[in-house]
Design a protein around this motif. Structure first.
Motif, PDB file in Angstrom:
ATOM      1  N   LEU A  60      92.794  25.062  78.032  1.00 35.14           N
ATOM      2  CA  LEU A  60      93.400  25.294  76.714  1.00 35.14           C
ATOM      3  C   LEU A  60      93.662  26.781  76.480  1.00 35.14           C
ATOM      4  N   THR A  61      92.716  27.612  76.858  1.00 36.77           N
ATOM      5  CA  THR A  61      92.871  29.055  76.668  1.00 36.77           C
ATOM      6  C   THR A  61      94.008  29.589  77.526  1.00 36.77           C
ATOM      7  N   LEU A  62      94.081  29.136  78.769  1.00 37.26           N
ATOM      8  CA  LEU A  62      95.178  29.568  79.637  1.00 37.26           C
ATOM      9  C   LEU A  62      96.527  29.119  79.093  1.00 37.26           C
ATOM     10  N   ALA A  63      96.583  27.918  78.554  1.00 31.38           N
ATOM     11  CA  ALA A  63      97.837  27.424  77.975  1.00 31.38           C
ATOM     12  C   ALA A  63      98.286  28.327  76.830  1.00 31.38           C
ATOM     13  N   VAL A  64      97.354  28.743  75.998  1.00 34.67           N
ATOM     14  CA  VAL A  64      97.687  29.644  74.883  1.00 34.67           C
ATOM     15  C   VAL A  64      98.155  30.999  75.420  1.00 34.67           C
ATOM     16  N   LEU A  65      97.431  31.518  76.398  1.00 30.17           N
ATOM     17  CA  LEU A  65      97.795  32.832  76.952  1.00 30.17           C
ATOM     18  C   LEU A  65      99.156  32.816  77.647  1.00 30.17           C
ATOM     19  N   MET A  66      99.522  31.675  78.216  1.00 32.31           N
ATOM     20  CA  MET A  66     100.775  31.585  78.974  1.00 32.31           C
ATOM     21  C   MET A  66     101.973  31.190  78.111  1.00 32.31           C
ATOM     22  N   THR A  67     101.721  30.845  76.851  1.00 28.56           N
ATOM     23  CA  THR A  67     102.805  30.487  75.948  1.00 28.56           C
ATOM     24  C   THR A  67     103.489  31.754  75.442  1.00 28.56           C
ATOM     25  N   PRO A  68     104.805  31.825  75.608  1.00 29.57           N
ATOM     26  CA  PRO A  68     105.516  33.017  75.100  1.00 29.57           C
ATOM     27  C   PRO A  68     105.384  33.115  73.584  1.00 29.57           C
TER      28      PRO A  68
END
Length: 69
Positions: A60-68
């Motif tokens: 979940l954290t990676l998804a947030v970090l990778m979202t423009p």
């Protein structure tokens, strides 16, 4: 590319490596158990539980970090 843009990709790759290591260690614990060391195999699997418990938060954290933005 700013260094801050590299961080999510780096963390993703580190997580990928961690999961690969988890799979390899699990295979080794199965091998150890098949040779009569169930206690050792159980201890290894217990340690691997930490990876499983943290995986969802990491994803979940990676998804947030990778979202423009």
């Amino acid at each position: 590319m700013p260094h801050s843009d590299l961080l999510p990709s780096l963390l993703y790759k580190i997580n990928e490596n961690q999961l690969a290591l988890e799979a390899a260690i699990l295979e080794l614990s199965n091998w150890v158990e098949a040779r009569g060391s169930a206690d050792v195999a159980d201890n290894v699997r217990g340690a691997l539980d930490t990876i499983d418990k943290n995986e969802e938060v990491i994803k979940l954290t990676l998804a947030v970090l990778m979202t423009p933005e």
